[in-house]
Motif scaffolding. Structure first.
Motif, PDB file in Angstrom:
ATOM      1  N   ASP A   1       0.850  -1.181   0.000  1.00  0.00           N
ATOM      2  CA  ASP A   1       0.000   0.000   0.000  1.00  0.00           C
ATOM      3  C   ASP A   1       0.891   1.238   0.000  1.00  0.00           C
ATOM      4  OD1 ASP A   1      -2.875   1.139   0.567  1.00  0.00           O
ATOM      5  OD2 ASP A   1      -1.525   2.215   1.917  1.00  0.00           O
TER       6      ASP A   1
ATOM      7  N   THR B   1      -1.838  -0.984  -3.997  1.00  0.00           N
ATOM      8  CA  THR B   1      -3.017  -0.163  -3.717  1.00  0.00           C
ATOM      9  C   THR B   1      -2.568   1.224  -3.251  1.00  0.00           C
ATOM     10  OG1 THR B   1      -3.126  -0.988  -1.438  1.00  0.00           O
ATOM     11  CG2 THR B   1      -4.441  -2.137  -3.101  1.00  0.00           C
TER      12      THR B   1
ATOM     13  N   ARG C   1      -7.629   0.816   3.837  1.00  0.00           N
ATOM     14  CA  ARG C   1      -6.239   0.402   4.091  1.00  0.00           C
ATOM     15  C   ARG C   1      -6.175  -0.545   5.284  1.00  0.00           C
ATOM     16  NH1 ARG C   1      -3.648   5.455   4.538  1.00  0.00           N
ATOM     17  NH2 ARG C   1      -4.412   5.647   6.654  1.00  0.00           N
TER      18      ARG C   1
ATOM     19  N   ARG D   1      -7.554  -3.939   4.295  1.00  0.00           N
ATOM     20  CA  ARG D   1      -6.627  -4.730   3.472  1.00  0.00           C
ATOM     21  C   ARG D   1      -5.523  -5.344   4.326  1.00  0.00           C
ATOM     22  NH1 ARG D   1      -7.517  -0.420  -0.289  1.00  0.00           N
ATOM     23  NH2 ARG D   1      -5.664   0.680   0.469  1.00  0.00           N
TER      24      ARG D   1
END
Length: 361
Positions: free
Chosen positions: A146, A167, A345, A348
């Motif tokens: 991320d 991501t 976030r 995930r």
């Protein structure tokens, strides 16, 4: 009923540039701690001089001295996952040693069969070919990649990381400010004020910066509140600007996040020469102009709707442009989208580690 694997409390080791007195990094630390507190995990944060910190709010969190090799080795041995905990850790512009330290720990952890994670990480600049090779080796085995912006994802792609695996959320410090302080009242102040955080990296001399601030303050007779967020690099420059400044001024050193957000909310304008000064202004829905010392600040302005000034523009023209610009506060929809990005976030991360993101331990 939860699966047995999910019922086990996972232990994370979180690394970052924590403990060195930089406002942005300490803000990120608070943000990561708040986000991890919502998950059923224990977390150890690698910091400089752990004794400087007050007791942590979450009983499942503790600290380790990042400079103690034996303690760090033990922390890696005891953890399930090692996480790059936000900020701009992966870069070789200010020092190649920074990337070597953080990426080296991630490679070491992966070789020891620990899960590795990138969390809201800023990537770049990366000017050396060997740094890019190390980035690829460190990021390739990660269970969750991320980053905080699209530019970081693009740079990882240049290093050989499949962009489909990456991501994009947003800066952890920004999310923390929005979650905690977006609805807080402004500080009570007398008369008009301008909040300004200055940075010698922007490129103006102290005289040019003082000229710019003086022109901004003159129409309303505003007091300029000079905020120092990075004392080691910004304090002397800020003092030099203050000596040249004709407008009345105050000096604000080492503010808390709450104080900074309140100061921005109370000001007619915020001049942001640091990323997290702009983030505080965005959270406070303050009128903001950025000093474009780094692309990440310009990117934040583009997403939140505030203008950024280049050092190539003379102070007089820059002040005229700032005073005539509408500079509307960040729309509620933008703040809401950033809060959502932060929540996604966290979800995930929970999924990558097989945790339930809705039920902390």
């Amino acid at each position: 009923m939860r699966e047995e694997a999910a019922s086990v409390v996972k232990r994370l080791l979180v690394i970052g540039y924590y403990g060195f007195g930089n406002f942005g990094d300490e803000l990120i630390l608070s943000g990561v701690q708040a986000e991890l507190a919502s998950l059923p995990c224990a977390a150890t944060f690698a910091v400089h001089n752990p004794r400087q910190y007050a007791p942590l709010l979450c009983p499942r969190h503790d600290l380790v001295d990042r400079g103690d090799a034996n303690a760090m080795n033990d922390a890696v041995r005891r953890c399930d996952a090692v996480m790059l905990g936000g900020g701009g850790l992966v870069q070789d512009a200010s020092s190649w040693r920074s990337s070597l330290y953080y990426l080296g720990i991630m490679r070491w952890a992966a070789l020891r069969k620990r899960t590795t994670i990138s969390y809201a990480q800023g990537i770049g600049p990366l000017t050396r070919s060997w740094t890019r090779r190390l980035v690829r080796r460190a990021f390739e085995p990660m269970a969750c990649v991320d980053v905080r912006d699209e530019a970081s994802r693009a740079l990882l792609a240049e290093c050989g990381i499949d962009p489909a695996r990456v991501t994009v959320s947003c800066d952890v410090g920004l999310t923390y400010l929005i979650n905690e302080y977006a609805a807080r009242p402004a500080l009570p102040v007398q008369g008009p004020h301008i909040a300004a955080c200055l940075n010698p990296r922007f490129g103006w001399t102290a005289q040019q910066t003082a000229r710019f601030l003086g022109l901004l303050a003159a129409p309303s007779g505003a007091t300029v509140d000079l905020v120092v967020l990075f004392p080691d690099s910004d304090f002397d420059y800020t003092l030099a600007v203050r000596e040249c400044l004709g407008a009345p001024s105050t000096l604000v050193q080492a503010p808390t996040a709450e104080l900074l957000a309140g100061l921005c909310a109370a000001s007619r304008m915020t001049v942001a020469g640091r990323y997290h000064m702009a983030a505080a202004a965005v959270a406070a829905r303050a009128r903001t102009v950025g000093l474009a010392y780094d692309p990440k600040l310009v990117q934040l302005g583009a997403s939140c709707g505030f203008p950024s000034i280049s050092a190539s523009v003379p102070p007089e023209r820059a002040a005229e442009a700032a005073l005539s610009a509408s500079m509307e506060p960040a729309p509620n929809a933008v703040l809401s989208a950033m809060k959502t990005a932060g929540a996604q976030r966290v979800a995930r991360l929970a999924a990558a580690l097989n945790m339930d993101s809705n039920e902390p331990a």
